[in-house]
Each structure stands twice: as C-alpha cells, then as structure tokens.
Write a protein that holds these residues in place. Structure first.
Motif, PDB file in Angstrom:
ATOM      1  N   TYR A  81     -28.513 120.634  64.619  1.00  0.00           N
ATOM      2  CA  TYR A  81     -28.533 119.511  65.549  1.00  0.00           C
ATOM      3  C   TYR A  81     -27.088 119.055  65.718  1.00  0.00           C
ATOM      4  CZ  TYR A  81     -29.585 114.870  67.448  1.00  0.00           C
ATOM      5  OH  TYR A  81     -29.640 113.754  68.234  1.00  0.00           O
ATOM      6  N   LEU A  82     -26.536 119.332  66.895  1.00  0.00           N
ATOM      7  CA  LEU A  82     -25.124 119.045  67.142  1.00  0.00           C
ATOM      8  C   LEU A  82     -25.002 117.667  67.780  1.00  0.00           C
ATOM      9  CD1 LEU A  82     -22.158 119.962  67.219  1.00  0.00           C
ATOM     10  CD2 LEU A  82     -22.660 121.113  69.394  1.00  0.00           C
ATOM     11  N   ALA A  83     -24.565 116.691  66.993  1.00  0.00           N
ATOM     12  CA  ALA A  83     -24.465 115.311  67.476  1.00  0.00           C
ATOM     13  C   ALA A  83     -23.122 115.092  68.138  1.00  0.00           C
ATOM     14  CB  ALA A  83     -24.640 114.340  66.313  1.00  0.00           C
ATOM     15  N   LEU A  84     -23.162 114.837  69.454  1.00  0.00           N
ATOM     16  CA  LEU A  84     -21.950 114.594  70.233  1.00  0.00           C
ATOM     17  C   LEU A  84     -21.897 113.106  70.540  1.00  0.00           C
ATOM     18  CD1 LEU A  84     -22.571 117.509  72.771  1.00  0.00           C
ATOM     19  CD2 LEU A  84     -21.020 117.586  70.807  1.00  0.00           C
ATOM     20  N   ILE A 127     -18.564 120.038  61.669  1.00  0.00           N
ATOM     21  CA  ILE A 127     -17.915 120.971  62.586  1.00  0.00           C
ATOM     22  C   ILE A 127     -16.874 120.278  63.462  1.00  0.00           C
ATOM     23  CG2 ILE A 127     -19.726 120.686  64.308  1.00  0.00           C
ATOM     24  CD1 ILE A 127     -19.369 123.716  64.802  1.00  0.00           C
ATOM     25  N   GLY A 128     -16.977 118.957  63.588  1.00  0.00           N
ATOM     26  CA  GLY A 128     -16.017 118.226  64.415  1.00  0.00           C
ATOM     27  C   GLY A 128     -14.598 118.347  63.908  1.00  0.00           C
ATOM     28  N   HIS A 129     -14.447 118.671  62.624  1.00  0.00           N
ATOM     29  CA  HIS A 129     -13.096 118.790  62.064  1.00  0.00           C
ATOM     30  C   HIS A 129     -12.692 120.236  61.802  1.00  0.00           C
ATOM     31  CE1 HIS A 129     -12.493 114.557  62.133  1.00  0.00           C
ATOM     32  NE2 HIS A 129     -13.709 114.415  61.632  1.00  0.00           N
ATOM     33  N   VAL A 130     -13.351 121.154  62.502  1.00  0.00           N
ATOM     34  CA  VAL A 130     -12.853 122.525  62.552  1.00  0.00           C
ATOM     35  C   VAL A 130     -11.774 122.551  63.623  1.00  0.00           C
ATOM     36  CG1 VAL A 130     -13.410 124.909  63.143  1.00  0.00           C
ATOM     37  CG2 VAL A 130     -15.048 123.533  61.845  1.00  0.00           C
ATOM     38  N   PRO A 131     -10.528 122.863  63.265  1.00  0.00           N
ATOM     39  CA  PRO A 131      -9.471 122.898  64.274  1.00  0.00           C
ATOM     40  C   PRO A 131      -9.717 124.030  65.269  1.00  0.00           C
ATOM     41  CG  PRO A 131      -8.559 122.729  62.059  1.00  0.00           C
ATOM     42  CD  PRO A 131     -10.008 123.084  61.909  1.00  0.00           C
ATOM     43  N   TRP A 132      -9.371 123.733  66.511  1.00  0.00           N
ATOM     44  CA  TRP A 132      -9.694 124.638  67.602  1.00  0.00           C
ATOM     45  C   TRP A 132      -8.414 125.323  68.066  1.00  0.00           C
ATOM     46  CZ3 TRP A 132     -11.394 122.735  73.104  1.00  0.00           C
ATOM     47  CH2 TRP A 132     -11.880 123.817  73.839  1.00  0.00           C
ATOM     48  N   GLY A 133      -8.248 126.546  67.652  1.00  0.00           N
ATOM     49  CA  GLY A 133      -7.094 127.338  68.084  1.00  0.00           C
ATOM     50  C   GLY A 133      -5.789 126.626  67.763  1.00  0.00           C
ATOM     51  N   GLY A 156      -5.822 119.279  66.313  1.00  0.00           N
ATOM     52  CA  GLY A 156      -6.637 120.110  67.194  1.00  0.00           C
ATOM     53  C   GLY A 156      -8.107 120.211  66.808  1.00  0.00           C
ATOM     54  N   CYS A 157      -8.634 119.224  66.084  1.00  0.00           N
ATOM     55  CA  CYS A 157     -10.046 119.295  65.684  1.00  0.00           C
ATOM     56  C   CYS A 157     -10.967 119.299  66.911  1.00  0.00           C
ATOM     57  CB  CYS A 157     -10.396 118.119  64.794  1.00  0.00           C
ATOM     58  SG  CYS A 157      -9.568 118.197  63.194  1.00  0.00           S
ATOM     59  N   LEU A 158     -12.076 120.023  66.806  1.00  0.00           N
ATOM     60  CA  LEU A 158     -13.024 120.146  67.921  1.00  0.00           C
ATOM     61  C   LEU A 158     -13.498 118.783  68.425  1.00  0.00           C
ATOM     62  CD1 LEU A 158     -15.185 123.237  66.932  1.00  0.00           C
ATOM     63  CD2 LEU A 158     -14.068 122.869  69.140  1.00  0.00           C
ATOM     64  N   GLU A 159     -13.637 117.860  67.492  1.00  0.00           N
ATOM     65  CA  GLU A 159     -14.081 116.509  67.842  1.00  0.00           C
ATOM     66  C   GLU A 159     -13.186 115.838  68.884  1.00  0.00           C
ATOM     67  OE1 GLU A 159     -15.688 114.123  64.619  1.00  0.00           O
ATOM     68  OE2 GLU A 159     -13.991 112.777  64.823  1.00  0.00           O
ATOM     69  N   LEU A 160     -11.897 116.212  68.901  1.00  0.00           N
ATOM     70  CA  LEU A 160     -10.962 115.604  69.844  1.00  0.00           C
ATOM     71  C   LEU A 160     -11.204 116.093  71.267  1.00  0.00           C
ATOM     72  CD1 LEU A 160      -7.720 115.970  67.702  1.00  0.00           C
ATOM     73  CD2 LEU A 160      -9.186 113.956  67.919  1.00  0.00           C
ATOM     74  N   TYR A 161     -12.079 117.086  71.421  1.00  0.00           N
ATOM     75  CA  TYR A 161     -12.367 117.661  72.738  1.00  0.00           C
ATOM     76  C   TYR A 161     -13.849 117.551  73.099  1.00  0.00           C
ATOM     77  CZ  TYR A 161      -7.789 119.449  71.706  1.00  0.00           C
ATOM     78  OH  TYR A 161      -6.471 119.506  71.372  1.00  0.00           O
ATOM     79  N   ALA A 162     -14.736 117.605  72.069  1.00  0.00           N
ATOM     80  CA  ALA A 162     -16.173 117.706  72.350  1.00  0.00           C
ATOM     81  C   ALA A 162     -16.911 116.372  72.258  1.00  0.00           C
ATOM     82  CB  ALA A 162     -16.819 118.695  71.365  1.00  0.00           C
ATOM     83  N   SER A 163     -16.283 115.343  71.711  1.00  0.00           N
ATOM     84  CA  SER A 163     -17.004 114.081  71.464  1.00  0.00           C
ATOM     85  C   SER A 163     -17.040 113.191  72.703  1.00  0.00           C
ATOM     86  CB  SER A 163     -16.320 113.322  70.332  1.00  0.00           C
ATOM     87  OG  SER A 163     -15.013 112.937  70.715  1.00  0.00           O
ATOM     88  N   GLY A 164     -17.877 112.168  72.611  1.00  0.00           N
ATOM     89  CA  GLY A 164     -17.902 111.156  73.649  1.00  0.00           C
ATOM     90  C   GLY A 164     -16.600 110.375  73.694  1.00  0.00           C
ATOM     91  N   SER A 165     -16.006 110.130  72.520  1.00  0.00           N
ATOM     92  CA  SER A 165     -14.723 109.409  72.486  1.00  0.00           C
ATOM     93  C   SER A 165     -13.638 110.195  73.203  1.00  0.00           C
ATOM     94  CB  SER A 165     -14.273 109.177  71.042  1.00  0.00           C
ATOM     95  OG  SER A 165     -15.342 108.808  70.238  1.00  0.00           O
TER      96      SER A 165
END
Ligand SMILES: [Zn+2]
Length: 333
Positions: A150-153, A178-184, A196-205
């Motif tokens: 369940y991916l909570a965005l 997973i939000g703190h897995v750095p993305w590339g 570059g954590c995924l959360e900085l791109y995929a979240s509502g914030s």
C-alpha cells in the motif's frame, strides 16, 4: 464532520456477544473511526477532529469509540477489541508510539495501547503505524488475495507491506520506507539528510511545492487539471510526479515481489488521472524492457478505495487478529 452514521440497527444480542470491534485511524488533522460487526461489516462510522498531545490523542480516540458505540446502543467495554492507526513509529507488540510529530506527542515514547486499554476498559487494544493499518484495510476492502504493497502518497511517501498474509514491519520498523530511497543522481536535499529521496518527487508536499494551489483546491488536483489542459509547466511537473510514483511501484515489486500495489494517501484522491499517468510511465518502461514487460507491472497497480474507512477497518482487523479465541469451537460437520 462529526456526526455518527449508524449504518444498521444494533441489537442487545450484539452487546452480549462481544464480538464487535472498533478501528480508529488517527490522522494529523482528523480521526476516522469505524465499528465492525462479527462478520467484519462496517456498522457505524464517525469522523472527528484530532486533538494534539498525549491527552488529546487519547481523548480523541476514546470519544470516537464512545460515539460509535452510543450510536448503536453499545458501550466500549462491550467490544472485543479496538485497533488504532497513528502516523509515527510504533512497536506493534507493546503499542508504544514514538516520533509521532504530527500528533504533538513529544520526544518520550508513549504507551498508547495501555493508556487506551485503561480509559476504554477494553482488554485488547492494538496500536500500529497508520500506513500499515491502511494496507490491511485495503486488502480487506478491495478483497485482495496475495502479497500487497500500500503506497501512501501524502505529506510523505511510505508503503505498508503485507507479505505471506502478515504485515512486514522490518528491523526498526523501516520496511516500506520507500520515500527515502534516493532517486538516481537528482540532488534535492531531503530533511532526512540524504539527497534526491523519492518522497521529494512523489509526495503531495512535493506537488504543493512545485505547483502551489492557486484556487483553494488541493495542489495535486490543480496540477493534474492544468496538465490535462496542456499547460507545459504543469505537464512537466505531472510527468515527473508520475515517474517518481512509478519508480516507487517498480522498487516495491522488484524488492518484495508483491502482486499488487495500491496507490493510497491524499494524492490518490486524484483518482483515474493519477492511475493513468503512472500506468503510462510503467508501460513506457515496459516497452524498452522485455524483463519488465514479463512482470506486467502496469496491471498490478490499483487505486485505494475512496470510501469504506480503509485505515479504520484495517486497524480493527489488526486488533481482531490479536484476540484470543475461545478454546471451545464447533467441529464442522
Ligand atoms: Zn529522505
């Protein structure tokens, strides 16, 4: 936003049978609670505002449960169990909560389960991380068989994992962060100390920062609408968001092997436009990779139900699993 909605008439028999349970999802701003009968059906629901601090949170939960019960002629002591989901780090076994900054619980760990057992007079109270109970609730409400993420965005990004029919919390409760897995090599600075954590791109914030709400509606709605209308800036930000969410889906499936990924959290209220954008990215990736194509990622992504009090139901389910059943059972004929 605070009325009790009795969905069915309770009977005196239900009080005696003590097989009903309550689930409470404590969010940063509101509390969503549901009363489940012995068959797991939602018989009443209530929504109230969250009060902050230890006393505030305990009182919010107690009041929600009392109002659920009062609405159908029960008392909390007549319940078999109560489950509670909170945003924070939770030791599921002891029900001790820490790092629940959104609830103003302070630095010291809070024994929330035992505080609630005392106040409610209920023997079994289970407390769990909110994303984890949402995962249990999504499996229940969507009737999903098999492993699930369940991916909570929402404000952040995290996943609840159900593997082999059980919640996977992981060492230090970190499974699904997973939000703190750095993305590339993308370089935005994350408050967690990484870049570059995924959360900085995929979240509502992230959407709120890149495309601030201008008309008083949620930023994700305004962004996706502007992108659909062809605004080039919005298209770029929407595509980046969808790519980041699709990356979360890929990482979850490839590391845990879950069959289904449910998109939840506030951003999932976007509905079909979000699902279409994410599936589009996954299909593009599959077009260039026979390996990914063989996994049919695009067919594994679902939207969390908007209705049905998913996290509250999941919290009740979690508590039900902790109830010791009577040893005398009927032998099936
Ligand atoms: Zn981070």
């Amino acid at each position: 936003m605070s009325g009790v909605r009795p969905l069915a008439q309770a009977t005196a028999q239900a009080v005696e049978s003590a097989t009903w349970s309550a689930g409470v999802d404590v969010g940063g701003t509101k509390v969503d609670a549901a009363l489940l009968d012995e068959d797991g059906r939602v018989r009443a629901a209530v929504r109230t505002l969250t009060r902050r601090g230890v006393d505030g949170v305990v009182t919010s939960v107690v009041e929600a449960v009392e109002r659920l019960c009062a609405g159908v002629g029960l008392t909390p002591t007549g319940l078999s169990c109560v489950g509670v989901g909170v945003p924070g780090m939770v030791d599921g076994a002891s029900g001790v909560v820490s790092h629940a900054v959104n609830l103003g619980l302070g630095e010291a760990p809070v024994p929330l389960a035992s505080l609630l057992e005392q106040r409610l007079g209920v023997d079994v109270v289970r407390v769990e991380n909110d994303v984890n109970v949402a995962a249990l609730g999504a499996a229940d409400v969507l009737r999903i068989e098999g492993d699930l993420a369940y991916l909570a965005l929402g404000t952040g990004v995290a996943a609840g994992l159900i593997l082999d029919g059980r919640l996977r919390r992981g060492h230090l409760g970190v499974a699904g962060e997973i939000g703190h897995v750095p993305w590339g090599d993308r370089g935005r600075q994350c408050p967690c100390g990484q870049r570059g954590c995924l959360e900085l791109y995929a979240s509502g914030s992230a959407i709120g920062a890149a495309w601030p709400s201008g008309r008083g509606r949620p930023a994700p709605v305004e962004l996706y609408e502007a992108a659909a209308a062809g605004d080039p800036g919005a298209v770029r930000i929407r595509d980046e968001h969808a790519e980041a969410v699709a990356m979360c889906v890929r990482v979850l499936v490839l590391t845990t092997g879950v069959r289904t990924v449910v998109l939840g959290g506030g951003v999932s209220a976007l509905g079909t436009p979000l699902l279409d954008a994410v599936v589009g990215v996954l299909r593009e990736a599959e077009a260039g990779s026979p390996f990914l194509r063989s996994l049919r990622l695009d067919e594994r992504v679902l939207l969390a139900p908007r209705e049905g009090h998913v996290a509250a139901v999941g919290a009740a389910r979690l508590a039900q699993d902790a109830v010791v059943l009577p040893t005398v059972t009927e032998v099936p004929a």
